[in-house]
Design a protein around this motif. Structure first.
Motif, PDB file in Angstrom:
ATOM      1  N   PHE A   4       0.849  -1.184   0.000  1.00  0.00           N
ATOM      2  CA  PHE A   4       0.000   0.000   0.000  1.00  0.00           C
ATOM      3  C   PHE A   4       0.887   1.237   0.000  1.00  0.00           C
ATOM      4  O   PHE A   4       1.904   1.275   0.704  1.00  0.00           O
ATOM      5  CB  PHE A   4      -0.890   0.048   1.244  1.00  0.00           C
ATOM      6  N   THR A   5       0.513   2.232  -0.780  1.00  0.00           N
ATOM      7  CA  THR A   5       1.201   3.516  -0.678  1.00  0.00           C
ATOM      8  C   THR A   5       0.688   4.245   0.555  1.00  0.00           C
ATOM      9  O   THR A   5      -0.344   3.894   1.135  1.00  0.00           O
ATOM     10  CB  THR A   5       0.939   4.379  -1.928  1.00  0.00           C
ATOM     11  N   ASN A   6       1.428   5.269   0.957  1.00  0.00           N
ATOM     12  CA  ASN A   6       0.994   6.056   2.114  1.00  0.00           C
ATOM     13  C   ASN A   6      -0.371   6.689   1.868  1.00  0.00           C
ATOM     14  O   ASN A   6      -1.197   6.802   2.776  1.00  0.00           O
ATOM     15  CB  ASN A   6       2.022   7.140   2.431  1.00  0.00           C
ATOM     16  N   TRP A   7      -0.619   7.113   0.631  1.00  0.00           N
ATOM     17  CA  TRP A   7      -1.912   7.701   0.292  1.00  0.00           C
ATOM     18  C   TRP A   7      -3.027   6.669   0.402  1.00  0.00           C
ATOM     19  O   TRP A   7      -4.123   6.978   0.880  1.00  0.00           O
ATOM     20  CB  TRP A   7      -1.881   8.303  -1.096  1.00  0.00           C
ATOM     21  N   ASP A   8      -2.755   5.432  -0.018  1.00  0.00           N
ATOM     22  CA  ASP A   8      -3.755   4.369   0.101  1.00  0.00           C
ATOM     23  C   ASP A   8      -4.129   4.141   1.563  1.00  0.00           C
ATOM     24  O   ASP A   8      -5.315   3.993   1.900  1.00  0.00           O
ATOM     25  CB  ASP A   8      -3.234   3.063  -0.500  1.00  0.00           C
ATOM     26  N   LEU A   9      -3.109   4.121   2.416  1.00  0.00           N
ATOM     27  CA  LEU A   9      -3.363   3.907   3.844  1.00  0.00           C
ATOM     28  C   LEU A   9      -4.186   5.059   4.422  1.00  0.00           C
ATOM     29  O   LEU A   9      -5.176   4.841   5.115  1.00  0.00           O
ATOM     30  CB  LEU A   9      -2.037   3.787   4.593  1.00  0.00           C
ATOM     31  N   LEU A  10      -3.765   6.282   4.117  1.00  0.00           N
ATOM     32  CA  LEU A  10      -4.461   7.445   4.662  1.00  0.00           C
ATOM     33  C   LEU A  10      -5.886   7.528   4.133  1.00  0.00           C
ATOM     34  O   LEU A  10      -6.819   7.836   4.887  1.00  0.00           O
ATOM     35  CB  LEU A  10      -3.687   8.714   4.298  1.00  0.00           C
ATOM     36  N   ARG A  11      -6.067   7.235   2.853  1.00  0.00           N
ATOM     37  CA  ARG A  11      -7.407   7.305   2.259  1.00  0.00           C
ATOM     38  C   ARG A  11      -8.350   6.310   2.920  1.00  0.00           C
ATOM     39  O   ARG A  11      -9.504   6.645   3.231  1.00  0.00           O
ATOM     40  CB  ARG A  11      -7.320   7.028   0.760  1.00  0.00           C
ATOM     41  N   ASN A  12      -7.881   5.093   3.153  1.00  0.00           N
ATOM     42  CA  ASN A  12      -8.725   4.088   3.805  1.00  0.00           C
ATOM     43  C   ASN A  12      -9.040   4.469   5.246  1.00  0.00           C
ATOM     44  O   ASN A  12     -10.159   4.247   5.729  1.00  0.00           O
ATOM     45  CB  ASN A  12      -8.042   2.717   3.764  1.00  0.00           C
ATOM     46  N   LEU A  13      -8.079   5.052   5.930  1.00  0.00           N
ATOM     47  CA  LEU A  13      -8.324   5.480   7.309  1.00  0.00           C
ATOM     48  C   LEU A  13      -9.311   6.641   7.357  1.00  0.00           C
ATOM     49  O   LEU A  13     -10.172   6.701   8.243  1.00  0.00           O
ATOM     50  CB  LEU A  13      -7.004   5.882   7.972  1.00  0.00           C
ATOM     51  N   LEU A  14      -9.204   7.548   6.412  1.00  0.00           N
ATOM     52  CA  LEU A  14     -10.136   8.677   6.379  1.00  0.00           C
ATOM     53  C   LEU A  14     -11.556   8.218   6.046  1.00  0.00           C
ATOM     54  O   LEU A  14     -12.534   8.770   6.575  1.00  0.00           O
ATOM     55  CB  LEU A  14      -9.670   9.713   5.355  1.00  0.00           C
ATOM     56  N   LEU A  15     -11.666   7.201   5.195  1.00  0.00           N
ATOM     57  CA  LEU A  15     -12.992   6.654   4.903  1.00  0.00           C
ATOM     58  C   LEU A  15     -13.613   6.050   6.163  1.00  0.00           C
ATOM     59  O   LEU A  15     -14.803   6.197   6.416  1.00  0.00           O
ATOM     60  CB  LEU A  15     -12.897   5.600   3.792  1.00  0.00           C
ATOM     61  N   ALA A  16     -12.791   5.369   6.961  1.00  0.00           N
ATOM     62  CA  ALA A  16     -13.290   4.785   8.212  1.00  0.00           C
ATOM     63  C   ALA A  16     -13.595   5.855   9.249  1.00  0.00           C
ATOM     64  O   ALA A  16     -14.467   5.667  10.111  1.00  0.00           O
ATOM     65  CB  ALA A  16     -12.266   3.800   8.769  1.00  0.00           C
ATOM     66  N   THR A  17     -12.901   6.980   9.150  1.00  0.00           N
ATOM     67  CA  THR A  17     -13.138   8.077  10.096  1.00  0.00           C
ATOM     68  C   THR A  17     -14.561   8.599  10.001  1.00  0.00           C
ATOM     69  O   THR A  17     -15.129   9.081  10.989  1.00  0.00           O
ATOM     70  CB  THR A  17     -12.128   9.212   9.831  1.00  0.00           C
TER      71      THR A  17
END
Length: 216
Positions: A4-17
Motif C-alpha cells: 500500500f502507498t501512504n496515500w492508500d493507507l491514509l485514504r482508507n483510514l479517512l474513509l473509516a473516520t
C-alpha cells in the motif's frame, strides 16, 4: 503482504473516520436527549425518580464501556434479537454518554444559588417554568465547557466499538496492519487522526471555560 502507498493507507483510514464521526454524533446527540430527561427527573424532587436516575448513573459510570458494549451486543443476541454492531455500539455509547452528561449537568445546576429556586416558588412559577426560564439559561453557560470537553471522551470511546466488529477508525487501522505489517506507520496515522478530531474540541472547551467562567 499487500503493498500500500501512504496515500492508500491514509485514504482508507479517512474513509473509516466517517463512521467514527457518525457514531460519535449519534451517541452524543442521543446521550444529550436522554441526559436532559434524566436531569429533569433528578431535579423533580420525587424520590422514586431520583433513586431511579441515581441507579442508572451508578451502573453506567461504574462499569467499563467495553463490558456495556459486550452486554448490549451479545446480550440482545441471546434474547433472540438480531442486532448489528452499529446498533449495539450506538445504544451502548448513548447510555454511557447520557449517564455522564446527567451528572455534569446536575453538577452545573447545583452551582447556582438555591435562593433562585425559592424565589421562583414565591413568584408562583411551576417547576417547569422555573427550570426553563430561570435555571437553565444560567446553567447552560456553566455547562457548555464541560459538555464540549466530554465530547472528546465520546470520540475516543468509539474505538472500543472495534471489539464487537464495527469498522471505524481503530478497526480499519487494525485491518490495514494485518495486511501490511507496518504497525508503527499505521497506528501513528490513526493517532494523528484522533488528535485532529479531539484537539479542536479540547481547545473549544478551554475557550468556553474562560468565556463563561462560573466563578466570575
Amino acid at each position: 503482504m499487500i503493498e500500500f502507498t501512504n496515500w492508500d493507507l491514509l485514504r482508507n483510514l479517512l474513509l473509516a473516520t466517517r463512521w467514527t464521526i457518525a457514531l460519535s454524533l449519534t451517541a452524543f446527540i442521543g446521550g444529550a436527549l436522554v441526559g436532559l430527561l434524566l436531569t429533569a427527573m433528578r431535579l423533580s424532587g420525587r424520590r422514586p425518580l431520583q433513586w431511579l436516575v441515581r441507579g442508572y448513573v451508578e451502573v453506567f459510570q461504574g462499569t467499563p464501556l467495553l463490558m456495556q458494549l459486550f452486554l448490549v451486543f451479545f446480550g440482545l443476541s441471546l434474547l433472540g434479537l438480531d442486532i448489528s454492531a452499529w446498533s449495539a455500539a450506538a445504544f451502548a455509547l448513548t447510555f454511557f454518554t447520557s449517564a455522564f452528561l446527567t451528572e455534569i449537568w446536575r453538577g452545573c445546576i447545583d452551582t447556582l444559588p438555591k435562593g433562585q429556586w425559592e424565589a421562583s416558588r414565591c413568584l408562583g412559577l411551576s417547576f417547569q417554568q422555573t427550570l426553563g426560564r430561570v435555571i437553565l439559561p444560567q446553567a447552560i453557560r456553566v455547562a457548555l465547557a464541560p459538555t464540549v470537553g466530554f465530547s472528546v471522551q465520546v470520540i475516543k470511546g468509539t474505538a472500543l466499538a472495534s471489539i464487537i466488529g464495527f469498522v471505524e477508525l481503530t478497526k480499519a487501522g487494525t485491518m490495514l496492519n494485518n495486511a501490511t505489517f507496518e504497525p508503527f506507520k499505521i497506528f501513528a496515522m490513526v493517532a494523528l487522526i484522533y488528535f485532529a478530531l479531539c484537539y479542536p474540541l479540547s481547545l473549544a472547551s478551554q475557550r468556553l471555560e474562560k468565556k463563561f467562567n462560573g466563578a466570575r
